[in-house]
Design a protein around this motif. Structure first.
Motif, mmCIF file in Angstrom:
data_model
loop_
_atom_site.group_PDB
_atom_site.id
_atom_site.type_symbol
_atom_site.label_atom_id
_atom_site.label_comp_id
_atom_site.label_asym_id
_atom_site.label_seq_id
_atom_site.Cartn_x
_atom_site.Cartn_y
_atom_site.Cartn_z
ATOM 1 N N THR A 39 -2.522 5.933 -9.987
ATOM 2 C CA THR A 39 -1.385 5.173 -9.471
ATOM 3 C C THR A 39 -1.843 4.213 -8.385
ATOM 4 O O THR A 39 -2.482 4.617 -7.429
ATOM 5 N N TRP A 41 0.139 0.601 -8.032
ATOM 6 C CA TRP A 41 1.267 -0.269 -7.710
ATOM 7 C C TRP A 41 2.590 0.464 -7.830
ATOM 8 O O TRP A 41 2.807 1.246 -8.733
ATOM 9 N N SER A 42 3.512 0.151 -6.929
ATOM 10 C CA SER A 42 4.878 0.643 -7.060
ATOM 11 C C SER A 42 5.598 -0.245 -8.074
ATOM 12 O O SER A 42 5.188 -1.377 -8.316
ATOM 13 N N ASP A 43 6.663 0.280 -8.653
ATOM 14 C CA ASP A 43 7.433 -0.574 -9.557
ATOM 15 C C ASP A 43 8.337 -1.489 -8.723
ATOM 16 O O ASP A 43 8.515 -1.291 -7.521
ATOM 17 N N LYS A 44 8.893 -2.476 -9.363
ATOM 18 C CA LYS A 44 9.690 -3.491 -8.659
ATOM 19 C C LYS A 44 10.893 -2.868 -7.954
ATOM 20 O O LYS A 44 11.235 -3.270 -6.836
ATOM 21 N N GLU A 81 2.265 2.147 -4.412
ATOM 22 C CA GLU A 81 3.019 3.365 -4.727
ATOM 23 C C GLU A 81 2.908 4.432 -3.644
ATOM 24 O O GLU A 81 3.902 5.004 -3.221
#
Length: 92
Positions: A39, A41-44, A81
């Protein structure tokens, strides 16, 4: 300097070494996420929720998009994330 922009006051942020320690912790959190499950990136949706929370926090510097509690540049921090709010205001 833009109109309505306050002069930069470095005293409104943690000291240099505390900011460096906070950055080290941020890198560790992000690195652990990558090592454990890939993991990064975080999601939008998560990014937008974090931004919404920060923009309503008294510790958020709107002119510089920085957190005055940790000194981080939040436009970057929201995207990862595993990054954490130093005041524990973000959803888990």
């Amino acid at each position: 300097m833009k109109m309505n922009q306050q002069p930069f006051d470095p005293n409104q942020y943690p000291g240099f070494w505390e900011q460096m320690n906070n950055f080290k912790d941020f890198l560790k959190e992000v690195g652990q996420g990558v090592a454990e499950d890939g993991t990064l990136w975080s999601d939008k949706t998560m990014e937008e929720r974090r931004q919404y929370t920060c923009e309503r926090c008294t510790e958020f510097d709107h002119q510089r998009s920085r957190c005055m509690a940790c000194g981080c540049f939040m436009k970057a921090k929201w995207k990862f994330e595993r990054s954490k709010c130093p005041l524990d205001k973000w959803e888990k």
